[in-house]
Design an enzyme around this catalytic site. Sequence first.
Site, PDB file in Angstrom:
ATOM      1  N   HIS A  48       0.860  -1.199   0.000  1.00  0.00           N
ATOM      2  CA  HIS A  48       0.000   0.000   0.000  1.00  0.00           C
ATOM      3  C   HIS A  48       0.890   1.241   0.000  1.00  0.00           C
ATOM      4  CE1 HIS A  48      -3.808   2.164   1.570  1.00  0.00           C
ATOM      5  NE2 HIS A  48      -2.923   3.101   1.245  1.00  0.00           N
ATOM      6  N   HIS A  50       1.420   5.406  -1.773  1.00  0.00           N
ATOM      7  CA  HIS A  50       0.981   6.517  -2.630  1.00  0.00           C
ATOM      8  C   HIS A  50       2.224   7.133  -3.253  1.00  0.00           C
ATOM      9  CE1 HIS A  50      -3.134   6.592  -0.927  1.00  0.00           C
ATOM     10  NE2 HIS A  50      -2.510   6.130   0.149  1.00  0.00           N
ATOM     11  N   LYS A 137      -9.379  -0.554  -5.509  1.00  0.00           N
ATOM     12  CA  LYS A 137      -9.420   0.148  -4.227  1.00  0.00           C
ATOM     13  C   LYS A 137     -10.777   0.788  -3.998  1.00  0.00           C
ATOM     14  CE  LYS A 137      -7.946   2.076  -0.463  1.00  0.00           C
ATOM     15  NZ  LYS A 137      -6.721   2.689  -0.008  1.00  0.00           N
ATOM     16  N   HIS A 174     -10.552   0.993   2.119  1.00  0.00           N
ATOM     17  CA  HIS A 174     -10.343   2.037   3.120  1.00  0.00           C
ATOM     18  C   HIS A 174     -11.568   1.964   4.037  1.00  0.00           C
ATOM     19  CE1 HIS A 174      -8.776   6.039   4.544  1.00  0.00           C
ATOM     20  NE2 HIS A 174      -9.945   5.949   5.133  1.00  0.00           N
ATOM     21  N   HIS A 212      -4.669  -0.555   6.132  1.00  0.00           N
ATOM     22  CA  HIS A 212      -4.198   0.260   7.261  1.00  0.00           C
ATOM     23  C   HIS A 212      -5.136   0.214   8.465  1.00  0.00           C
ATOM     24  CE1 HIS A 212      -6.888   2.971   5.169  1.00  0.00           C
ATOM     25  NE2 HIS A 212      -6.007   3.349   4.280  1.00  0.00           N
ATOM     26  N   ASP A 285       1.383   2.734   3.583  1.00  0.00           N
ATOM     27  CA  ASP A 285       0.511   3.888   3.373  1.00  0.00           C
ATOM     28  C   ASP A 285       1.344   5.169   3.319  1.00  0.00           C
ATOM     29  OD1 ASP A 285      -1.819   5.244   2.836  1.00  0.00           O
ATOM     30  OD2 ASP A 285      -2.427   5.394   4.922  1.00  0.00           O
TER      31      ASP A 285
HETATM   32  C1  NCD Z   1      -3.700   9.110   1.934  1.00  0.00           C
HETATM   33  C2  NCD Z   1      -3.272  10.135   0.891  1.00  0.00           C
HETATM   34  O1  NCD Z   1      -2.732  11.184   1.262  1.00  0.00           O
HETATM   35  O2  NCD Z   1      -3.430   9.856  -0.305  1.00  0.00           O
HETATM   36  N1  NCD Z   1      -3.690   9.748   3.224  1.00  0.00           N
HETATM   37  C3  NCD Z   1      -3.631   9.127   4.417  1.00  0.00           C
HETATM   38  O3  NCD Z   1      -3.737   9.798   5.434  1.00  0.00           O
HETATM   39  N2  NCD Z   1      -3.450   7.835   4.516  1.00  0.00           N
HETATM   40  C4  NCD Z   1      -5.020   8.573   1.579  1.00  0.00           C
HETATM   41  C5  NCD Z   1      -5.396   7.353   2.331  1.00  0.00           C
HETATM   42  O4  NCD Z   1      -4.819   6.274   2.129  1.00  0.00           O
HETATM   43  O5  NCD Z   1      -6.288   7.429   3.174  1.00  0.00           O
HETATM   44 ZN    ZN Z   2      -3.409   5.069   1.623  1.00  0.00          ZN
END
Ligand code: NCD
Ligand code: ZN
Length: 388
Positions: A48, A50, A137, A174, A212, A285
Amino acid sequence: YDAQVFQRFNYRFLTLFFKAFSKLFEEIMSAATAPINTFTITAPDDWHIHLRDGQALATTVPHAAANFRRAICMPNLVPPVKTAADAIAYRERILAQVPNDSISQQFEPLMTLYLTESLTAEDIEAAVDSGVVKAVKLYPAGATTNSADGVSHINHCTDVFAKMEALGLPLLVHGEVTHHHIDIFDREKRFIDEVMVNLIDKFPKLKIVFEHITTSDAADFVLSQGKNVAATITPQHLLFNRNHLLVGGIKPHFYCLPILKRQSHQKVLLDVATSGNPKFFIGTDSAPHATHTKENACGCAGCYSASIALPLYAQAFESVGKLDKLEGFTSIHGAKFYGLPINSDKVTLVREAWQVPEHYPYLDGKDLTPLMAGQTLDWKVMPFNLAV
Ligand code: NCD
Ligand code: ZN
């Protein structure tokens, strides 16, 4: 006389024996209690992450590629990754930023689709056929960063779930409800009761990753389900709780969603993560936001951890004497759940104190503050200069 000699001999023998034995005992005991200073595990993946898009990739991809062999890349771009064609194009943009060294070159981005109510069963088939899409997702609309296009009526997605169940394509969830009247600390638990239970009831064979997880409720729920239901856990939810976020001043770099919970939840997460149960595995995450957007009157949610995640997990596992369970969590359980091969190469961690950088360059002249910026960590991933 003979008896005297015999007695003396016997005494001598016993003393020698005792000395030798106590030396051996000492050695065994010190080996058992001495801290391990270096250890090698199967190279990890991140289930996971970003990476964002555009210029952000120049910061995020080198960190991901140095630290993980594969990563499940979240689709919450603006606009989101909605089709197999979007995923293929995004994957190319990621690959273009992979550095040239032999470790990073092994990096394989695994792509995801963003579930919208207009996604169809045919889109799911096309995604699986593309070979690059490994999951879908589900963001409840409005749950988190860039989730405006998420799902409001989960009943509108039944054809998609049925197809995913049939094809074995995992749904990454999520798990937070978003109704305004529900307290932010209760949103995960309410999601289990109001959404997750029904979803699994209707699609009992659907592969689901509860992403998460942050509560003992989520950990218990995952434990109570079959093999097709697993969970990822972030480093921040293992190491911290809401006191770290809120006591002594608000610390925006600890703010992520789902929000850090009370310490009793943190303890349960640490228990299940370090238990060796294959239902629980790594998912950092890591979610970058430029420093000024987090240190802000309305600060963004997300902790950036890609470059330090492995040392953080090692620290968390060591805190409960479970370093021996780290490899399963970071490098084995996730691959097995996704039905992918386990990485064949290894990575070495060395116990050596170092200071997390205050900032990384990010976007056009901006910067990015990682989790634990300026703090000292105990473990280094080798080769160190590549990892951080
Ligand atoms: C994530 C993001 O910034 O894209 N932020 C977070 O707090 N985890 C989005 C997400 O996974 O909820
Ligand atoms: Zn995330």
